[in-house]
Design an enzyme around this catalytic site. Structure first.
Site, PDB file in Angstrom:
ATOM      1  CE  LYS A  13      -3.767  -8.529  12.312  1.00 41.47           C
ATOM      2  NZ  LYS A  13      -3.359  -9.786  11.967  1.00 41.47           N
ATOM      3  NE  ARG A  88       0.178  -9.455  17.424  1.00 37.68           N
ATOM      4  CZ  ARG A  88       0.065  -8.816  16.169  1.00 37.68           C
ATOM      5  NH1 ARG A  88      -0.115  -7.759  15.891  1.00 37.68           N
ATOM      6  NH2 ARG A  88       0.348  -9.922  15.226  1.00 37.68           N
ATOM      7  NE  ARG A 126       2.233 -11.139   4.679  1.00 34.48           N
ATOM      8  CZ  ARG A 126       1.768 -10.907   5.726  1.00 34.48           C
ATOM      9  NH1 ARG A 126       0.891 -10.177   5.993  1.00 34.48           N
ATOM     10  NH2 ARG A 126       2.254 -11.462   6.771  1.00 34.48           N
ATOM     11  NE  ARG A 159       5.115  -9.281   7.780  1.00 31.32           N
ATOM     12  CZ  ARG A 159       4.322  -9.029   8.376  1.00 31.32           C
ATOM     13  NH1 ARG A 159       3.151  -8.446   7.917  1.00 31.32           N
ATOM     14  NH2 ARG A 159       3.976  -9.849   9.426  1.00 31.32           N
ATOM     15  NE  ARG A 170       3.399 -13.669  12.144  1.00 30.84           N
ATOM     16  CZ  ARG A 170       3.224 -13.265  10.620  1.00 30.84           C
ATOM     17  NH1 ARG A 170       4.236 -14.131   9.898  1.00 30.84           N
ATOM     18  NH2 ARG A 170       2.426 -12.532  10.021  1.00 30.84           N
TER      19      ARG A 170
HETATM   20  P1  AP5 Z   1      -2.676  -9.176   5.265  1.00 26.82           P
HETATM   21  O1  AP5 Z   1      -3.588  -7.828   5.039  1.00 26.82           O
HETATM   22  O2  AP5 Z   1      -1.153  -8.647   4.977  1.00 26.82           O
HETATM   23  O3  AP5 Z   1      -3.082  -9.803   6.626  1.00 26.82           O
HETATM   24  P2  AP5 Z   1      -2.410  -9.344   8.114  1.00 26.82           P
HETATM   25  O4  AP5 Z   1      -3.889  -9.819   8.908  1.00 26.82           O
HETATM   26  O5  AP5 Z   1      -2.248  -7.938   8.297  1.00 26.82           O
HETATM   27  O6  AP5 Z   1      -1.509 -10.379   8.359  1.00 26.82           O
HETATM   28  P3  AP5 Z   1       0.188  -9.819   9.246  1.00 26.82           P
HETATM   29  O7  AP5 Z   1       0.632 -10.968   9.174  1.00 26.82           O
HETATM   30  O8  AP5 Z   1       0.449  -8.413   8.828  1.00 26.82           O
HETATM   31  O9  AP5 Z   1      -0.767 -10.067  10.664  1.00 26.82           O
HETATM   32  P4  AP5 Z   1       0.394 -10.345  11.945  1.00 26.82           P
HETATM   33  O10 AP5 Z   1      -0.923  -9.843  12.966  1.00 26.82           O
HETATM   34  O11 AP5 Z   1       0.887 -11.520  12.152  1.00 26.82           O
HETATM   35  O12 AP5 Z   1       1.378  -9.244  11.683  1.00 26.82           O
HETATM   36  P5  AP5 Z   1       1.959  -7.838  12.262  1.00 26.82           P
HETATM   37  O13 AP5 Z   1       2.638  -7.191  11.307  1.00 26.82           O
HETATM   38  O14 AP5 Z   1       0.744  -7.130  12.986  1.00 26.82           O
HETATM   39  O15 AP5 Z   1      -3.141 -10.167   4.112  1.00 26.82           O
HETATM   40  C1  AP5 Z   1      -2.033 -11.471   4.058  1.00 26.82           C
HETATM   41  C2  AP5 Z   1      -1.928 -12.166   2.726  1.00 26.82           C
HETATM   42  O16 AP5 Z   1      -3.369 -12.489   2.201  1.00 26.82           O
HETATM   43  C3  AP5 Z   1      -1.666 -10.966   1.776  1.00 26.82           C
HETATM   44  O17 AP5 Z   1      -0.962 -11.597   0.737  1.00 26.82           O
HETATM   45  C4  AP5 Z   1      -2.976 -10.337   1.129  1.00 26.82           C
HETATM   46  O18 AP5 Z   1      -2.790 -10.061  -0.114  1.00 26.82           O
HETATM   47  C5  AP5 Z   1      -3.948 -11.861   1.295  1.00 26.82           C
HETATM   48  N1  AP5 Z   1      -5.373 -11.420   1.435  1.00 26.82           N
HETATM   49  C6  AP5 Z   1      -5.699 -10.588   2.179  1.00 26.82           C
HETATM   50  N2  AP5 Z   1      -7.293 -10.519   2.168  1.00 26.82           N
HETATM   51  C7  AP5 Z   1      -7.347 -11.662   1.331  1.00 26.82           C
HETATM   52  C8  AP5 Z   1      -8.761 -12.262   0.885  1.00 26.82           C
HETATM   53  N3  AP5 Z   1      -9.943 -11.703   1.350  1.00 26.82           N
HETATM   54  N4  AP5 Z   1      -8.573 -13.271   0.253  1.00 26.82           N
HETATM   55  C9  AP5 Z   1      -7.511 -13.661  -0.293  1.00 26.82           C
HETATM   56  N5  AP5 Z   1      -6.193 -13.419   0.224  1.00 26.82           N
HETATM   57  C10 AP5 Z   1      -6.214 -12.360   0.974  1.00 26.82           C
HETATM   58  O19 AP5 Z   1       2.816  -8.264  13.461  1.00 26.82           O
HETATM   59  C11 AP5 Z   1       4.167  -8.666  13.065  1.00 26.82           C
HETATM   60  C12 AP5 Z   1       4.700  -9.079  14.525  1.00 26.82           C
HETATM   61  O20 AP5 Z   1       5.031  -7.843  15.067  1.00 26.82           O
HETATM   62  C13 AP5 Z   1       4.109  -9.901  15.424  1.00 26.82           C
HETATM   63  O21 AP5 Z   1       4.249 -11.249  15.161  1.00 26.82           O
HETATM   64  C14 AP5 Z   1       4.865  -9.426  16.768  1.00 26.82           C
HETATM   65  O22 AP5 Z   1       6.132  -9.971  16.942  1.00 26.82           O
HETATM   66  C15 AP5 Z   1       4.929  -8.051  16.656  1.00 26.82           C
HETATM   67  N6  AP5 Z   1       4.012  -7.094  17.056  1.00 26.82           N
HETATM   68  C16 AP5 Z   1       3.010  -6.263  16.268  1.00 26.82           C
HETATM   69  N7  AP5 Z   1       2.123  -5.733  17.250  1.00 26.82           N
HETATM   70  C17 AP5 Z   1       2.368  -6.201  18.416  1.00 26.82           C
HETATM   71  C18 AP5 Z   1       1.659  -5.875  19.759  1.00 26.82           C
HETATM   72  N8  AP5 Z   1       0.594  -5.331  19.800  1.00 26.82           N
HETATM   73  N9  AP5 Z   1       2.268  -6.535  20.585  1.00 26.82           N
HETATM   74  C19 AP5 Z   1       3.336  -7.465  20.459  1.00 26.82           C
HETATM   75  N10 AP5 Z   1       4.104  -7.799  19.443  1.00 26.82           N
HETATM   76  C20 AP5 Z   1       3.284  -7.080  18.367  1.00 26.82           C
END
Ligand code: AP5
Length: 213
Positions: A13, A88, A126, A159, A170
């Site tokens: 994402k 979410r 990552r 992270r 997660r």
């Molecule tokens: P990356 O692009 O970083 O993936 P991502 O989907 O953004 O992963 P996140 O871990 O950031 O998502 P998340 O939803 O768990 O975390 P968030 O920060 O939103 O890619 C991942 C890896 O794969 C990278 O190394 C990249 O290089 C690689 N990659 C990408 N594309 C690829 C491909 N095509 N092929 C191969 N490799 C690839 O949330 C974190 C925390 O915050 C949550 O757990 C929660 O506690 C809180 N939070 C955030 N938003 C909310 C909400 N709305 N409500 C409640 N809690 C929330």
């Protein structure tokens, strides 16, 4: 353009949302990045969110809705935005409807499809820039110079929530709390499913196609 990315942790994402935001010149609004910034600044929000995030659980709807409400009220969001990580839960999705509407002309929702077994590998490999948020992968897209960000020269780190245990939690939160959000948008005919497996450029092309078809 008002675009929402839905997908499991590590589905790409952030990687794709950053590209798309620069393609359309609209802001990339990542609730995860906003929370991590609050944690690193030591604000009250950051203090509340840090242990929840590290465990892999979701931060409360009330806190998240407040954050998004304030962010979407800023001037740069008026011409469009890309939401990454919000909504979410169904409560968050319903609140967002009240802010931006949910008709086909108002929203496009992209669900990145990546199976769970690919997720753990992506996330444990990552690395993220502590300063500018650039995303790397130790195998597919490593920084040129070990742990130094190519873009801004700051340190590139793992992270706090990228442990295998937190990733499993997660994923469980995604299946239980966020997949119903995809179903919600599917019922409103605004959801497009995009295969998230393959090189980043190919996934980006699929996203572009799904936005124009
Ligand atoms: P990356 O692009 O970083 O993936 P991502 O989907 O953004 O992963 P996140 O871990 O950031 O998502 P998340 O939803 O768990 O975390 P968030 O920060 O939103 O890619 C991942 C890896 O794969 C990278 O190394 C990249 O290089 C690689 N990659 C990408 N594309 C690829 C491909 N095509 N092929 C191969 N490799 C690839 O949330 C974190 C925390 O915050 C949550 O757990 C929660 O506690 C809180 N939070 C955030 N938003 C909310 C909400 N709305 N409500 C409640 N809690 C929330």
């Amino acid at each position: 353009m008002k675009i929402i990315f839905i997908g499991p942790p590590g589905s790409g994402k952030g990687t794709q949302a950053k590209r798309l935001a620069s393609h359309f010149a609209i802001p990339h609004i990542s609730t995860g990045d906003m929370l991590r910034e609050a944690v690193s600044e030591g604000t009250e929000l950051g203090r509340q969110a840090a242990p929840i995030m590290a465990s892999g659980a979701l931060v409360s709807d009330d806190l998240m809705i407040g954050i998004i409400n304030d962010r979407l009220a800023k001037g740069d969001a008026a011409k469009g935005f890309i939401l990454d990580g919000f909504p979410r839960t169904l409560v968050q999705a319903e609140k967002l409807d009240g802010l931006v509407g949910n008709g086909k002309e108002a929203l496009r929702v992209l669900q990145l499809l990546v199976p769970d077994d690919a997720i753990v590998r992506r996330i444990t490999m990552r690395r993220t820039c502590a300063q500018c948020g650039a995303i790397y992968h130790l195998e597919n897209n490593p920084p040129a110079n070990d742990s130094v960000c190519d873009r801004c020269g700051a340190e590139v780190i793992a992270r706090a929530d990228d442990t295998e245990e937190a990733v499993r939690r997660r994923l469980e939160a995604f299946h239980r709390q966020t997949l119903p959000v995809a179903t919600y948008y599917r019922s409103k005919s605004v959801l497009r499913e995009v295969d998230g497996i393959g090189p980043v450029d190919e996934v980006f092309e699929r996203i572009e196609q799904s936005l124009t078809s």
